[in-house]
Design a protein around this motif. Structure first.
Motif, mmCIF file in Angstrom:
data_model
loop_
_atom_site.group_PDB
_atom_site.id
_atom_site.type_symbol
_atom_site.label_atom_id
_atom_site.label_comp_id
_atom_site.label_asym_id
_atom_site.label_seq_id
_atom_site.Cartn_x
_atom_site.Cartn_y
_atom_site.Cartn_z
ATOM 1 N N GLY A 1 -75.813 -32.782 -12.058
ATOM 2 C CA GLY A 1 -75.936 -32.442 -10.651
ATOM 3 C C GLY A 1 -77.176 -31.608 -10.379
ATOM 4 N N LEU A 2 -77.472 -30.655 -11.254
ATOM 5 C CA LEU A 2 -78.665 -29.839 -11.101
ATOM 6 C C LEU A 2 -79.930 -30.688 -11.225
ATOM 7 C CD1 LEU A 2 -77.667 -26.667 -13.164
ATOM 8 C CD2 LEU A 2 -78.079 -26.769 -10.686
ATOM 9 N N LEU A 3 -79.933 -31.608 -12.162
ATOM 10 C CA LEU A 3 -81.094 -32.473 -12.335
ATOM 11 C C LEU A 3 -81.343 -33.322 -11.096
ATOM 12 C CD1 LEU A 3 -80.505 -33.533 -16.033
ATOM 13 C CD2 LEU A 3 -82.467 -32.241 -15.182
ATOM 14 N N SER A 4 -80.281 -33.796 -10.487
ATOM 15 C CA SER A 4 -80.428 -34.550 -9.236
ATOM 16 C C SER A 4 -81.035 -33.670 -8.151
ATOM 17 C CB SER A 4 -79.067 -35.091 -8.786
ATOM 18 O OG SER A 4 -78.553 -36.016 -9.721
ATOM 19 N N ALA A 5 -80.564 -32.431 -8.067
ATOM 20 C CA ALA A 5 -81.092 -31.493 -7.070
ATOM 21 C C ALA A 5 -82.544 -31.141 -7.345
ATOM 22 C CB ALA A 5 -80.234 -30.229 -7.040
ATOM 23 N N TRP A 6 -82.947 -31.207 -8.608
ATOM 24 C CA TRP A 6 -84.324 -30.866 -8.985
ATOM 25 C C TRP A 6 -85.239 -32.091 -8.938
ATOM 26 C CZ3 TRP A 6 -82.658 -28.040 -14.119
ATOM 27 C CH2 TRP A 6 -82.005 -26.839 -13.780
ATOM 28 N N ASP A 7 -84.764 -33.187 -8.368
ATOM 29 C CA ASP A 7 -85.546 -34.424 -8.278
ATOM 30 C C ASP A 7 -85.924 -34.939 -9.666
ATOM 31 O OD1 ASP A 7 -86.764 -36.536 -6.913
ATOM 32 O OD2 ASP A 7 -88.710 -35.525 -6.809
ATOM 33 N N ALA A 8 -84.963 -34.856 -10.586
ATOM 34 C CA ALA A 8 -85.198 -35.314 -11.962
ATOM 35 C C ALA A 8 -84.200 -36.405 -12.342
ATOM 36 C CB ALA A 8 -85.106 -34.142 -12.931
ATOM 37 N N VAL A 9 -83.854 -37.262 -11.357
ATOM 38 C CA VAL A 9 -82.926 -38.358 -11.642
ATOM 39 C C VAL A 9 -83.516 -39.327 -12.652
ATOM 40 C CG1 VAL A 9 -81.657 -40.294 -10.603
ATOM 41 C CG2 VAL A 9 -81.890 -38.149 -9.352
ATOM 42 N N ASP A 10 -84.850 -39.417 -12.694
ATOM 43 C CA ASP A 10 -85.481 -40.330 -13.649
ATOM 44 C C ASP A 10 -85.150 -39.951 -15.079
ATOM 45 O OD1 ASP A 10 -87.007 -37.990 -13.244
ATOM 46 O OD2 ASP A 10 -88.802 -38.944 -14.058
ATOM 47 N N PHE A 11 -84.990 -38.648 -15.349
ATOM 48 C CA PHE A 11 -84.626 -38.225 -16.698
ATOM 49 C C PHE A 11 -83.216 -38.703 -17.049
ATOM 50 C CE2 PHE A 11 -82.704 -35.187 -19.659
ATOM 51 C CZ PHE A 11 -83.595 -35.274 -20.710
ATOM 52 N N ILE A 12 -82.285 -38.560 -16.105
ATOM 53 C CA ILE A 12 -80.913 -39.031 -16.330
ATOM 54 C C ILE A 12 -80.918 -40.536 -16.568
ATOM 55 C CG2 ILE A 12 -78.599 -39.215 -15.333
ATOM 56 C CD1 ILE A 12 -79.235 -36.754 -13.646
ATOM 57 N N ASP A 13 -81.657 -41.269 -15.746
ATOM 58 C CA ASP A 13 -81.721 -42.722 -15.902
ATOM 59 C C ASP A 13 -82.297 -43.100 -17.258
ATOM 60 O OD1 ASP A 13 -80.686 -43.014 -13.363
ATOM 61 O OD2 ASP A 13 -82.646 -43.310 -12.405
ATOM 62 N N MET A 14 -83.301 -42.353 -17.707
ATOM 63 C CA MET A 14 -83.924 -42.649 -18.995
ATOM 64 C C MET A 14 -82.937 -42.418 -20.140
ATOM 65 S SD MET A 14 -86.915 -43.860 -19.732
ATOM 66 C CE MET A 14 -87.974 -43.281 -18.402
ATOM 67 N N LEU A 15 -82.154 -41.354 -20.042
ATOM 68 C CA LEU A 15 -81.125 -41.097 -21.049
ATOM 69 C C LEU A 15 -80.125 -42.240 -21.103
ATOM 70 C CD1 LEU A 15 -80.061 -37.332 -20.781
ATOM 71 C CD2 LEU A 15 -80.992 -38.477 -22.786
#
Length: 411
Positions: A350-364
């Motif tokens: 959730g924090l990563l989404s708020a930090w505009d880092a959804v690409d990192f989650i998708d990459m994982l």
């Protein structure tokens, strides 16, 4: 039945019977000719070309004579052999690829290799230094287990690379890259022995060799240097991918002009140091090593662990009722708490989404079948104004390691 083993130093794989021995009678051992006549000075040893290659030296160091048992068994590893020079028996087994002395349990127990990956400034060395200290002192006591560094060289390595700095108020120097110019350098893994009571009727002790491989941040910023340490990562039972949250623009913006926090941001965040870029490089490396196709996910579990949790907490960047603000429950309960691990994972995503880092989650998710997000603080506090650091009081530093041990049926 164990039919092969992986050297915990050079990470080359060998059939179980493929092993060499180092002569233990160095002072009397002398080279002999085919007729058995002494032709060398006792104690002179011989140049060790395998060790030269492993340590990337210009000249071969002088070491003991190495030899093999007369027969190479297919289903077991010989525990001794007679030196063909001095006729003395040796029980010192060494890897035939690098000539490092193999752990005594190499033929009976699987080594669990943990690779630590992250870009410059993410705190890998601090993480492993504090984690090993906590593992030795207290983390496994509630689990009826102990953890100790394996041998004298591992103890020296730990003291000189980690403990002498961490517990004397000084930050750890940056890890030296494996590739300096066009020259390779050695970065010896640290070995430790984890022993757990089985809990069965016979209450046997189950040993597990843990191998910690720490690499420099710049080793992961291009595909060329990534290839240098390919064999280490591809043989891992788990990867801890360390990320500095202060590298994120949204997090830095939320911190504002706090100079004491900004002073800890040591890296220039080029595009090739972005966590999404690095983790894709590592995925490419593993696929190449294991012969996987681009559409195949990687089975090695990955723990994405965000450092500097104390900064996130102190600056009010955690949500109300945050699971991360609570102490880790695993040690207190003496068992792995899956509910807590799930809550931490969901909160970090959730924090990563708020930090505009959804690409990192998708990459994982796109590259790794099993992955989990964590956050921790190794020091547990900010450095003093003069740059010194009080002894670490870590927070949630055990979470990622416990998760990997849980997946590997150790906890």
């Amino acid at each position: 039945m164990k039919l092969s083993y992986v050297c915990p130093f050079c990470f080359s794989e060998h059939p179980i019977g493929d092993v060499e021995f180092a002569c233990e009678s160095r002072m009397i051992c002398a080279k002999r000719d085919a007729s058995g006549n002494v032709v060398g000075a006792p104690g002179a040893g011989e140049p060790d070309e395998k060790m030269r290659q492993y340590k990337h030296l210009n000249t071969a160091p002088i070491g003991p004579h190495h030899f093999r048992a007369p027969k190479t068994p297919k289903f077991s590893m010989p525990d001794s052999a007679v030196c063909d020079w001095c006729r003395q028996t040796s029980r010192t087994r060494v890897c035939p690829s690098c000539h490092n002395v193999l752990p005594s349990t190499i033929d009976s127990d699987e080594a669990m290799i943990i690779s630590l990956i992250g870009t410059r400034g993410s705190g890998k060395s601090t993480y492993v230094g504090v984690l090993i200290h906590e593992m030795m002192k207290k983390l496994f006591h509630p689990f009826h287990g102990t953890f100790q560094l394996y041998g004298s060289e591992d103890q020296r390595e730990y003291r000189s690379r980690f403990e002498d700095f961490l517990y004397s108020g000084q930050p750890i120097p940056q890890t030296t890259s494996h590739l300096v110019g066009n020259t390779m350098t050695e970065n010896r893994p640290i070995l430790g022995m984890l022993k757990m009571e089985s809990g069965s009727f016979f209450n046997k002790v189950k040993p597990k060799m843990l191998v910690f491989f720490d690499s420099a941040g710049e080793d992961w910023t291009s595909q060329d240097t990534v290839n240098v340490v390919a064999k280490y990562v591809a043989e891992s039972a788990g990867i801890v991918f360390l990320i500095d949250p202060l590298a994120n623009r949204a997090v830095r913006s939320s911190i504002g002009d706090d100079t004491s926090i900004r002073a800890s941001i040591s890296a220039d965040y080029e595009s090739d140091s972005d966590p999404s870029v690095v983790i894709q490089h590592v995925a490419n490396l593993i696929r190449n090593q294991k012969g996987l196709k681009e559409n195949q996910k990687i089975g090695i579990p990955v723990a994405a662990a965000f450092s500097k949790l104390d900064v996130l907490e102190d600056k009010g960047l955690l949500p109300p009722g945050s699971a991360l603000s609570q102490p880790s429950p695993h040690v207190q309960r003496g068992s792995f708490d899956e509910a807590d691990a799930s809550a931490v994972d969901q909160e970090m995503r959730g924090l990563l989404s708020a930090w505009d880092a959804v690409d990192f989650i998708d990459m994982l998710n796109m590259n790794y079948t099993t992955n989990h997000c964590f956050a921790f603080s190794a020091y547990g506090r900010e450095p003093a104004s003069d740059g010194t650091i009080a002894p670490p009081v870590p927070k949630r530093i055990e979470d990622a390691m416990f998760w990997l041990l849980h997946l590997n049926n150790v906890l």
